[in-house]
Structures are given as structure tokens and as C-alpha cells.
Write a protein that holds these residues in place. Structure first.
Motif, PDB file in Angstrom:
ATOM      1  N   ASN A 142     -60.857  10.874 -28.249  1.00  0.00           N
ATOM      2  CA  ASN A 142     -62.202  10.416 -28.610  1.00  0.00           C
ATOM      3  C   ASN A 142     -63.258  10.840 -27.605  1.00  0.00           C
ATOM      4  O   ASN A 142     -64.320  10.240 -27.519  1.00  0.00           O
ATOM      5  N   PHE A 143     -62.962  11.879 -26.819  1.00  0.00           N
ATOM      6  CA  PHE A 143     -63.954  12.409 -25.889  1.00  0.00           C
ATOM      7  C   PHE A 143     -64.643  13.630 -26.487  1.00  0.00           C
ATOM      8  O   PHE A 143     -64.230  14.151 -27.531  1.00  0.00           O
ATOM      9  N   ASP A 144     -65.667  14.076 -25.836  1.00  0.00           N
ATOM     10  CA  ASP A 144     -66.380  15.297 -26.237  1.00  0.00           C
ATOM     11  C   ASP A 144     -66.703  16.054 -24.955  1.00  0.00           C
ATOM     12  O   ASP A 144     -67.838  16.123 -24.523  1.00  0.00           O
ATOM     13  N   GLY A 145     -65.666  16.584 -24.342  1.00  0.00           N
ATOM     14  CA  GLY A 145     -65.755  17.105 -22.985  1.00  0.00           C
ATOM     15  C   GLY A 145     -66.641  18.322 -22.814  1.00  0.00           C
ATOM     16  O   GLY A 145     -66.841  19.118 -23.735  1.00  0.00           O
ATOM     17  N   VAL A 146     -67.154  18.462 -21.595  1.00  0.00           N
ATOM     18  CA  VAL A 146     -67.955  19.617 -21.198  1.00  0.00           C
ATOM     19  C   VAL A 146     -67.006  20.698 -20.701  1.00  0.00           C
ATOM     20  O   VAL A 146     -66.205  20.465 -19.781  1.00  0.00           O
ATOM     21  N   VAL A 147     -67.068  21.878 -21.294  1.00  0.00           N
ATOM     22  CA  VAL A 147     -66.179  22.985 -20.950  1.00  0.00           C
ATOM     23  C   VAL A 147     -66.887  23.903 -19.953  1.00  0.00           C
ATOM     24  O   VAL A 147     -67.961  24.435 -20.239  1.00  0.00           O
ATOM     25  N   ASP A 158     -63.573  14.284 -20.055  1.00  0.00           N
ATOM     26  CA  ASP A 158     -65.030  14.408 -19.925  1.00  0.00           C
ATOM     27  C   ASP A 158     -65.431  15.807 -19.497  1.00  0.00           C
ATOM     28  O   ASP A 158     -66.454  16.336 -19.946  1.00  0.00           O
ATOM     29  N   TYR A 159     -64.634  16.391 -18.585  1.00  0.00           N
ATOM     30  CA  TYR A 159     -64.921  17.731 -18.080  1.00  0.00           C
ATOM     31  C   TYR A 159     -63.645  18.561 -18.113  1.00  0.00           C
ATOM     32  O   TYR A 159     -62.572  18.089 -17.736  1.00  0.00           O
ATOM     33  N   LEU A 178     -65.715  31.734 -23.874  1.00  0.00           N
ATOM     34  CA  LEU A 178     -67.164  31.814 -23.711  1.00  0.00           C
ATOM     35  C   LEU A 178     -67.881  31.029 -24.804  1.00  0.00           C
ATOM     36  O   LEU A 178     -68.847  30.297 -24.541  1.00  0.00           O
ATOM     37  N   GLU A 179     -67.424  31.163 -26.039  1.00  0.00           N
ATOM     38  CA  GLU A 179     -68.088  30.469 -27.144  1.00  0.00           C
ATOM     39  C   GLU A 179     -67.898  28.961 -27.065  1.00  0.00           C
ATOM     40  O   GLU A 179     -68.758  28.191 -27.496  1.00  0.00           O
ATOM     41  N   ALA A 180     -66.771  28.511 -26.492  1.00  0.00           N
ATOM     42  CA  ALA A 180     -66.530  27.072 -26.359  1.00  0.00           C
ATOM     43  C   ALA A 180     -67.233  26.479 -25.147  1.00  0.00           C
ATOM     44  O   ALA A 180     -67.417  25.261 -25.064  1.00  0.00           O
ATOM     45  N   ALA A 181     -67.640  27.346 -24.212  1.00  0.00           N
ATOM     46  CA  ALA A 181     -68.207  26.869 -22.944  1.00  0.00           C
ATOM     47  C   ALA A 181     -69.584  26.255 -23.131  1.00  0.00           C
ATOM     48  O   ALA A 181     -70.376  26.696 -23.966  1.00  0.00           O
ATOM     49  N   HIS A 182     -69.859  25.227 -22.327  1.00  0.00           N
ATOM     50  CA  HIS A 182     -71.216  24.685 -22.245  1.00  0.00           C
ATOM     51  C   HIS A 182     -72.008  25.432 -21.181  1.00  0.00           C
ATOM     52  O   HIS A 182     -73.212  25.650 -21.327  1.00  0.00           O
ATOM     53  N   ILE A 183     -71.329  25.793 -20.106  1.00  0.00           N
ATOM     54  CA  ILE A 183     -71.908  26.606 -19.049  1.00  0.00           C
ATOM     55  C   ILE A 183     -70.779  27.422 -18.450  1.00  0.00           C
ATOM     56  O   ILE A 183     -69.648  26.942 -18.323  1.00  0.00           O
ATOM     57  N   TYR A 184     -71.033  28.691 -18.126  1.00  0.00           N
ATOM     58  CA  TYR A 184     -69.998  29.617 -17.682  1.00  0.00           C
ATOM     59  C   TYR A 184     -70.400  30.166 -16.318  1.00  0.00           C
ATOM     60  O   TYR A 184     -71.353  30.920 -16.201  1.00  0.00           O
ATOM     61  N   PHE A 185     -69.675  29.752 -15.282  1.00  0.00           N
ATOM     62  CA  PHE A 185     -69.998  30.186 -13.920  1.00  0.00           C
ATOM     63  C   PHE A 185     -69.309  31.512 -13.613  1.00  0.00           C
ATOM     64  O   PHE A 185     -68.089  31.649 -13.801  1.00  0.00           O
TER      65      PHE A 185
END
Length: 416
Positions: free
Chosen positions: A155-160, A276-277, A294-301
């Protein structure tokens, strides 16, 4: 040897059983088992084996030696059922096969076979296989503090957050490990659930940086994502200090294409709904499934250094992503081992580098020096071994920024 399960139980401690349609077909196997184990083994047919493996008396079993020939191919289900029951009890499986087709052997190995020995048995090969499965059994014993105790929630919506080095040795793994740990430590009262996912399948070293063992379960998970559920996924994870959960790289070096884009999609979705992350340590090499990450990422370092190889690789990456109309805007470029504030000449070079590449270098990470390497060799995050190190402070500041943005967006959308 007896083919009756009740008789086997009386021969304790039984540490192994042969399983076959008729053990007399494999007379050389009988000789080798007696040589290797004396009286500490028994013989069962497929039906009795299935019942015995599920019986508490099988607790002493270390492995099954399943013997098959061409006639058994007509009904492999008997063998695969025994393998599945053995794997459920943590019992290793050695396959001994004669004239079995490669397709059937592949199916048996995929179902959970740990070792394969051809029949007739080569000299000493059965003993070698036994030694290997016993060694694997010892490796499976994970210290309690490393066992993942988190339960699946879905039930999370994690940041990738993927992390990729644009050249070898630029510090991507160091950054990924410490970013994940800082996020996991950011709120003592309500700590977020953080997963560190090592997708550098060949040379991934997050396990080394956190002094965690590499497990056979990881490769089993990655190569059978179609049958993966939340429970299987969570069992494959290890825990660092019961705060950060880690899916290490496999114990063996495997091809990067052993997993498909569909496998990656399933893996990321499973990670995202339970954490969460999700911080991902990526391979330096771009592969078919890199696009899915890349497409699933929220931010890509993306980490680089102030040198020509980093500049050239950054330009190649930019061209590749833009030519395929992939979301290049998700990329955030970090300069590792950046110049000191007083080094005006180097800071000017950084500015010219960014302008010539047409990118923005969002963060300059300071050079942490030898302390960083020494701390990694001790299997600790920087905050645990070198809390005052300038690199640690900058990563902590970046983690705080990521967390604050996520908290604000969560409040705004009313989601978890």
C-alpha cells in the motif's frame, strides 16, 4: 537401501535421500552415496519422497539426489513436485540425469535444482556436488540482525531513485549506499521504509559496503519474477541495522541480460508498493532494461567527475536518450570530488564543462578523501564511521531535500 519412508525415519540422522523411479537403475549412484555418506542416507520413490519431505522427520535432511533418465521425461511433474517441496523446506537438490534432454534439464534447474551431475557419474563428481550444496546451506544461515523483519504491505507509492556512474570509479555506489542510509535515518520517530536495490548484476558491491552476505535467493528471485509475490520478494531482502533493507547483487557474476524489461517492471513495482524510497545502484553499462528504470524513476542521479571521460560519456548518454525521446529531464547531474570553494580555476572549469555539455550540474559533492574508502572497507555508511566527513554532510543535506519534497507532495496529494 529401503524404499519405505518409515524405515528411513529409523536410520537417524538421515542427511540425504536419493529419489528415483527405481534406484537399481542407478547402481553407480548407490556406490557413490555409500562412499560419501556411509549409512546417513536413504532411498525413496517420488511418491514417498513427497510425503517424507513434508514430514517433520525430514528436518535433518540437507539434500536430495534426484535421479532421472529418459523414461522420466514423460512425467516430469513428479520430480518438480518433489523439488518444490524440498525448496519450501530449505533442502538442496542435486540432479543426476541420464539421456535427459536439455529442455527438461533446464526446466528442472529452473524449478529449483541446485546442482547437476550426469550419469554415469564421473569420478568424484558426486562428492564435489555434495560439498557445494553443503557449503551453500551454510551460507544460507543469515545472522538474525541481517534478516529482514519488515512485512509486505502493498500500500505504498514509493519514490524511485536510480543512481548511475557515467564512468568507472566516480563513486556512484558510495553515493547510492549513503543516500539510502541517510533517507532511512532521516526521521527517528517515523522512519521511512527504504530499499537499496543493487542492479549492477556483475560487479555490484552494495553488499560489501554494508558487510552483508550475497545470497542464492537473489538470483532465484530475478530469474523467476513471474512467480514472485510480496512474501517471496521480502524474504530475499537483507537488513542493515534493521533500518535499511537491501536486495544485493547475485552471488555469482551473471549476464546483464539475464533479466528482461518485463522482469524489471515487475521488480520495481513490487519494490515501489512496499517502500517509501527505492534507491537503485545501476550498472555503468546501458542495457535493454535501462529504459524501464528511467521511465519508472522520479529522479535519476548521474555522477561524473571533472575529466574528459566523464564529459564524453555524458554527451553520449544525452544524445542516446534524446534520440529515443526518453525522459532526459529526469536526469540530475552530480559532480563528485568537486573543487574546493577557494579553487577558482577549477570552479571555472566546472562551469565551462556544464555549458559545453548543455547540462546543469545540480550538486557538487566534496572529495571525502581516504576516509571514504576505508569506511566502505569496514562495511559501514559514512554517518556510522565518519559522521563529520564533508561528503557525508553533503549527501545528508541532499537526502533531507529529497525527503522534504516528497513529504510536501504527499501532503498536497493526500497519498501515503
Amino acid at each position: 537401501m529401503s524404499s519405505n519412508a518409515a524405515q528411513i525415519e529409523d536410520q537417524a540422522p538421515i542427511i540425504a535421500c536419493t529419489v528415483s523411479r527405481d534406484i537399481q537403475i542407478f547402481d553407480l549412484l548407490i556406490e557413490d552415496m555409500e562412499t560419501a555418506l556411509q549409512t546417513q542416507w536413504g532411498d525413496l520413490n517420488f511418491e514417498d519422497a513427497l510425503a517424507f519431505v513434508n514430514h517433520p522427520e525430514s528436518d535433518t535432511l540437507q539434500f536430495l539426489a534426484i535421479a532421472l533418465d529418459k523414461e522420466d521425461e514423460a512425467d516430469l511433474g513428479k520430480a518438480t513436485n518433489v523439488i518444490a517441496a524440498a525448496k519450501a523446506r530449505g533442502i538442496k537438490v542435486i540432479l543426476i540425469t541420464e539421456d535427459v534432454s536439455p529442455a527438461s534439464l533446464h526446466q528442472l534447474l529452473r524449478e529449483g535444482g541446485d546442482e547437476f551431475v550426469p550419469y554415469p557419474l564421473p569420478e568424484g563428481e558426486l562428492q564435489s556436488a555434495i560439498d557445494r550444496v553443503q557449503a551453500k546451506a551454510e551460507q544460507m544461515e543469515i545472522a538474525p540482525e541481517m534478516q529482514n523483519t519488515l512485512k509486505a504491505t502493498n500500500n505504498f507509492d514509493g519514490v524511485v531513485i536510480p543512481v548511475q556512474g557515467l564512468a568507472g570509479g566516480v563513486g556512484a555506489t558510495t553515493f547510492a549506499v549513503n543516500l539510502a542510509w541517510e533517507l532511512a535515518s532521516i526521521d527517528a520517530e517515523n522512519p521511512p521504509r527504504v530499499l537499496l536495490l543493487d542492479l549492477d548484476l556483475q560487479q555490484g558491491s552494495t553488499a560489501t559496503y554494508l558487510d552483508l552476505p550475497r545470497r542464492e535467493a537473489v538470483l532465484e528471485l530475478l530469474t523467476d519474477t513471474e512467480n514472485m509475490d510480496s512474501e517471496v520478494f521480502m524474504q530475499a531482502l537483507l537488513s542493515f541495522n534493521q533500518r535499511l533493507q537491501v536486495l544485493t547483487a547475485p552471488s555469482e557474476m551473471v549476464p546483464l541480460d539475464i533479466i528482461s524489461p518485463d522482469d524489471i517492471d515487475r521488480l520495481l513495482e513490487m519494490a515501489r508498493v512496499n517502500f517509501d524510497y527505492v534507491v537503485i545502484d545501476m550498472p555503468t553499462t546501458m542495457v535493454e532494461w535501462s529504459q524501464n528504470v528511467l521511465e519508472a524513476a522520479h529522479i535519476y542521479f548521474a555522477l561524473l567527475e571533472l575529466d574528459m571521460r566523464s564529459a564524453q560519456n555524458t554527451l553520449r548518454l544525452k544524445r542516446a536518450l534524446q534520440s529515443e525521446e526518453l525522459p532526459f529531464d529526469k536526469m540530475r547531474f552530480l559532480l563528485n570530488r568537486g573543487p574546493k570553494f577557494t579553487d577558482l580555476s577549477a570552479r571555472s572549469r566546472v562551469k565551462r564543462l556544464a555549458e559545453s555539455l548543455g547540462i546543469s550540474i545540480d550538486v557538487q559533492l566534496p572529495d571525502g578523501g581516504k576516509q571514504v574508502t576505508m569506511n566502505a572497507d569496514h562495511g559501514l555508511p559514512l554517518s556510522e564511521g565518519q559522521p563529520k566527513n564533508p561528503l557525508r554532510k553533503e549527501i545528508a543535506k541532499l537526502a533531507q531535500g529529497v525527503h522534504e519534497v516528497n513529504v510536501e507532495e504527499t501532503r498536497a496529494t493526500g497519498t501515503r
